[in-house]
Design a protein around this motif. Structure first.
Motif, PDB file in Angstrom:
ATOM      1  N   UNK A 123      39.611  18.504  93.344  1.00 44.50           N
ATOM      2  CA  UNK A 123      39.673  17.019  93.499  1.00 44.50           C
ATOM      3  C   UNK A 123      38.631  16.476  94.338  1.00 44.50           C
ATOM      4  N   UNK A 124      37.958  15.403  94.288  1.00 41.76           N
ATOM      5  CA  UNK A 124      36.758  14.792  94.970  1.00 41.76           C
ATOM      6  C   UNK A 124      37.049  14.664  96.363  1.00 41.76           C
ATOM      7  N   UNK A 126      34.308  13.819  98.640  1.00 40.50           N
ATOM      8  CA  UNK A 126      33.164  12.867  99.111  1.00 40.50           C
ATOM      9  C   UNK A 126      33.026  11.497  98.245  1.00 40.50           C
ATOM     10  N   UNK A 127      32.151  10.523  98.717  1.00 36.02           N
ATOM     11  CA  UNK A 127      32.336   9.257  97.994  1.00 36.02           C
ATOM     12  C   UNK A 127      31.377   9.326  96.700  1.00 36.02           C
ATOM     13  N   UNK A 128      30.584  10.545  96.524  1.00 32.88           N
ATOM     14  CA  UNK A 128      29.708  10.526  95.199  1.00 32.88           C
ATOM     15  C   UNK A 128      30.365  11.583  94.254  1.00 32.88           C
ATOM     16  N   UNK A 129      31.501  12.100  94.616  1.00 38.61           N
ATOM     17  CA  UNK A 129      32.308  12.983  93.701  1.00 38.61           C
ATOM     18  C   UNK A 129      33.195  12.291  92.798  1.00 38.61           C
ATOM     19  N   UNK A 162      30.277  15.518  89.008  1.00 41.57           N
ATOM     20  CA  UNK A 162      31.561  16.183  88.330  1.00 41.57           C
ATOM     21  C   UNK A 162      31.904  17.050  89.359  1.00 41.57           C
ATOM     22  N   UNK A 163      33.057  17.243  89.706  1.00 44.46           N
ATOM     23  CA  UNK A 163      33.494  18.279  90.638  1.00 44.46           C
ATOM     24  C   UNK A 163      34.822  18.814  90.037  1.00 44.46           C
ATOM     25  N   UNK A 178      38.659   7.550  78.397  1.00 42.15           N
ATOM     26  CA  UNK A 178      38.451   8.633  79.421  1.00 42.15           C
ATOM     27  C   UNK A 178      39.354   8.085  80.685  1.00 42.15           C
ATOM     28  N   UNK A 179      39.558   9.190  81.497  1.00 47.19           N
ATOM     29  CA  UNK A 179      40.350   8.788  82.838  1.00 47.19           C
ATOM     30  C   UNK A 179      39.418   9.535  84.010  1.00 47.19           C
ATOM     31  N   UNK A 180      39.495   8.858  85.132  1.00 49.78           N
ATOM     32  CA  UNK A 180      38.505   9.461  86.069  1.00 49.78           C
ATOM     33  C   UNK A 180      39.434   9.113  87.525  1.00 49.78           C
ATOM     34  N   UNK A 181      39.155   9.857  88.518  1.00 53.73           N
ATOM     35  CA  UNK A 181      39.716   9.734  89.814  1.00 53.73           C
ATOM     36  C   UNK A 181      38.651   9.795  90.978  1.00 53.73           C
ATOM     37  N   UNK A 182      38.793   9.139  91.897  1.00 55.10           N
ATOM     38  CA  UNK A 182      38.030   9.136  92.984  1.00 55.10           C
ATOM     39  C   UNK A 182      38.540   8.945  94.293  1.00 55.10           C
TER      40      UNK A 182
END
Length: 772
Positions: A123-124, A126-129, A162-163, A178-182
């Motif tokens: 799971x991310x 950091x802010x850039x992940x 992408x992590x 698509x789905x994305x989590x920050x």
């Protein structure tokens, strides 16, 4: 022996065979109750799993500032909490050319609240992940460590690393985004355009009073109703809201619980009564030795409770095995949906209530036999006349039947209370069976993913474009593909019916869809569709009806068509009136030959490689909808409810079979001396069998007639309100269901005859006359 109650264990050993039927009755009562609540428990578990997968394991979301959120998270009744921010897929953010749904949340609440699996990576932090869905991985051909560019609605570009990859949701796949989590901080810093939704999600302790917790939080922080959002489905299944699904389900189970308990009381009372009658001399001797009425009653109750030591564990164990079997079947039927359900699940509620009903039923059932035993006169008991036979007021009618058959019928009718009770018991089983069968019809109509026409994957044309029909043949060659079928569509066509213009949506059906439509045909014929006829779909306000002639205005031309059939439903949606024709007719009317949608059904062995091949063949100028996940979820819900309903039907059938068997056995045992007298005056074994059979079949035939009359009425009412009102399918007499339950009743009655008959036949005439 220090106490007269010590005779209980001695009597149990001596009368082991006589006590077997009573023990079986107690086992059955315990098993049925435990199984009923166990099935209800399994249904609630499966529904809870689906809701958590779809909505997340949170109870309330609050629109509060950061300081209030921190204070709420410190409450002792809060198990987990976290800020949840979301940007929906229609806000203009893109990765590549795909729409994307973006969520901001920190790692710890994500893991505790959402049941989404990270299939690769992490799971991310950091802010850039960024964590993206599996379908994004396939579409972007991305790997962990790769850089992806998130395009904002204004054209800006934001770089992320992408992590990890998480499993795609059914909504991602079906709507092709698509789905994305920050992290929460990254979302706040980078996602600045469009309309955002943020709420502080709270997961309370499962045993806390969530309504009370909510009230306290609202009062403490002066929150209005608009600042609070509840996860209503999850709260309902947990029994923490006004829409209490669990309570409704347990209410149904409780109704059956009462019915089972009543049936159990009747069965056990009959068994104990017979047991007491057969041991009249024993109780008489107890009275001769100085036992009081209360002591005899206490002895009978203690004896009944002693049987519970054997019967209750067996009944509970049987119910646990059934629950295990249900869990195993659900996991096998829908592994995606029920993968986390434990195979060896145990319903504590079912076990506790099974034990309670076992003890309670026995105590209530023992009341009448205990009083009867206490009233046995020592003199009458020793002489063997405690069970006096009532005087016959009317001779049996031998004009229509032979003597033994007429006597059997007369025995059934001689005691009106017993006759009404037996008939009611038989008919109640039939009524419940027919009532529950209508729910299966409702489910078969309501759950579309189980329909044979339901696709696993769809290729959808984009605006102002069509898909080449030759693509169907290419897709059929892919190894994992089972069936491919296309749909042609043209909307905003004007139809004239009875001098009235109506806007319609014209759709084509190829051979697969026409074949599947047979089950939905209400009126008319499908064979005429290939000859230029059209079908309509049942609606509350149909503009057309079967037999109407319709004028279609297409591209300046007018065509005369005839409505040849009415369907109860179709896998089509349009706000306009829907007309369905063959592909040849569609091409002739519109001049178009391309598909708007191509639907695909897969074999079980379909792989991700097959999906990639479909993407390569169809190209990038179409949209894709992967419906497998949603279909699997819907099937899981369907199977769980189906098992629940069929489980109830099985319970009803078991009640029917054992009640009939026990009732017949008790009835014959109570008349053992009468049969002995009849054999003494010349009645043959064959005549004895006919007499017992005619008595039993009188109960079952009259019970079947009454049960079918009432049950069919209820079935029709439920079907019309649940099915006909929504899909238009007319009610038909449920001959299959009637045949099944009537055969069960009559078959159980016939089987039940032979055990007591064989027992009497093996006894000598002297033994039957002197039988205890």
């Amino acid at each position: 022996m220090k106490n007269y109650l010590d005779l209980v264990s001695i009597s149990a050993k001596k009368n082991r065979r006589k006590n077997t039927m009573t023990i079986i009755c107690i086992v059955l009562a315990v098993f049925l109750v435990s199984a009923i609540f166990g099935m209800a428990d399994m249904e609630i578990r499966s529904q809870k799993i689906q809701i958590i997968k779809d909505e997340g394991n949170w109870h309330y979301g609050f629109n509060v500032d950061q300081s209030d959120a921190e204070m709420i998270s410190l409450r002792p009744d809060v198990k987990s909490s976290g800020l949840y921010s979301q940007m929906l897929e229609n806000q203009g953010y893109l990765i590549g050319d795909k729409k994307i749904s973006i969520v901001g949340m920190d790692k710890e609440p994500f893991e505790n609240i959402f049941d989404l699996k990270i299939v690769e990576g992490k799971y991310p932090e950091n802010d850039d992940e960024i964590l993206i869905s599996e379908n994004a991985k396939r579409g972007l051909k991305s790997s962990i460590g790769d850089s992806v560019i998130l395009s904002s609605p204004s054209g800006g570009a934001i770089n992320f690393t992408v992590v990890g990859f998480m499993e795609s949701t059914s909504l991602n796949l079906a709507d092709d985004f698509y789905g994305a989590w920050l992290t929460s901080n990254s979302f706040a810093k980078n996602i600045t355009e469009g309309v955002k939704q943020s709420k502080f999600l709270v997961q309370f302790s499962p045993y806390s009073n969530m309504k009370k917790n909510l009230s306290e939080i609202k009062d403490s922080y002066n929150l209005s109703d608009s600042q609070v959002e509840g996860n209503t489905k999850l709260l309902g299944i947990l029994g923490q809201s006004d829409h209490n699904y669990a309570l409704q389900l347990y209410t149904v189970a409780f109704v059956l619980f009462v019915l089972v308990m009543l049936s159990g009381i009747i069965m056990i009372t009959n068994s104990l009564n017979t047991n007491v009658i057969q041991r009249t001399e024993f109780f008489g001797l107890m009275r001769c030795l100085g036992a009081t009425d209360k002591q005899v009653m206490k002895f009978v109750r203690k004896e009944a409770l002693n049987w519970c030591k054997i019967a209750i564990p067996i009944g509970v164990l049987m119910s646990v095995v059934v629950v295990w079997a249900l869990c195993g079947v659900l996991r096998f039927a829908s592994p995606r949906y029920f993968s986390e359900m434990p195979i060896f699940g145990v319903s504590v509620v079912g076990i506790v209530l099974g034990v309670v009903v076992g003890v309670l039923t026995v105590l209530l059932a023992a009341q009448s036999p205990a009083k009867k035993a206490s009233k046995v006169s020592p003199l009458m008991a020793i002489r063997g006349n405690a069970n006096n036979i009532k005087a016959v007021k009317k001779a049996a009618n031998t004009k229509l039947f032979n003597v033994e058959t007429a006597l059997g019928i007369e025995h059934a009718k001689s005691n009106k209370k017993n006759f009404i009770l037996m008939v009611s018991s038989f008919s109640l089983s039939i009524i419940l069976f027919l009532a529950f069968s209508s729910i299966i019809d409702f489910m078969n109509h309501g759950v579309k993913p189980i329909r044979p026409s339901s696709p696993d994957f769809s290729i959808i044309s984009r605006e102002n474009s069509l898909i080449n029909v030759d693509l169907v043949r290419e897709l059929e060659e892919i190894k994992g593909v089972k069936k491919v079928y296309g749909l042609m569509n043209d909307s905003d066509i004007t139809a004239v019916i009875n001098n009235r213009e109506v806007e319609i949506s014209l759709n084509s059906y190829e051979k697969n869809r026409i074949n599947w439509a047979k089950r939905d045909l209400l009126k008319g014929s499908l064979s005429d569709v290939e000859n230029g006829g059209v079908l309509i779909v049942k609606d509350r306000e149909n503009a057309f009806k079967v037999g109407d002639s319709v004028n279609l205005k297409v591209n300046g031309n007018i065509f005369d068509l005839k409505v040849v059939g009415l369907l109860s439903s179709a896998d089509l949606y349009s706000e306009q009136e829907i007309l369905i024709c063959s592909e040849d007719t569609f091409k002739k009317l519109t001049g178009k030959s391309g598909y708007s949608v191509i639907d695909i059904q897969f074999n079980r062995d379909v792989t991700d490689g097959d999906i990639e091949e479909i993407h390569e063949i169809a190209g990038e100028y179409v949209d894709y909808s992967d419906l497998r996940e949603g279909k699997s979820e819907a099937k899981g819900a369907y199977y769980s409810m189906l098992l629940f309903i069929y489980g109830f039907i099985a319970v009803i059938s078991l009640i029917t079979v054992f009640n009939i068997n026990n009732s017949v056995s008790m009835s014959v045992s109570a008349r053992t001396k009468q049969y002995g007298f009849m054999r003494a005056v010349g009645m043959s074994d064959k005549q004895l069998l006919k007499m017992v059979a005619s008595e039993t079949l009188t109960y079952s035939i009259v019970g079947s007639i009454v049960g079918c009359a009432v049950g069919v009425t209820i079935n029709k009412y439920l079907f019309k309100n649940m099915v006909t009102a929504y899909w238009g399918t007319p009610w038909t007499l449920p001959l299959t269901e009637i045949s099944v339950i009537v055969l069960i009743v009559i078959g159980a009655s016939i089987v039940a005859i032979y055990s007591p008959y064989n027992r009497i036949k093996k006894m000598s005439i002297v033994e039957t006359i002197r039988a205890e």
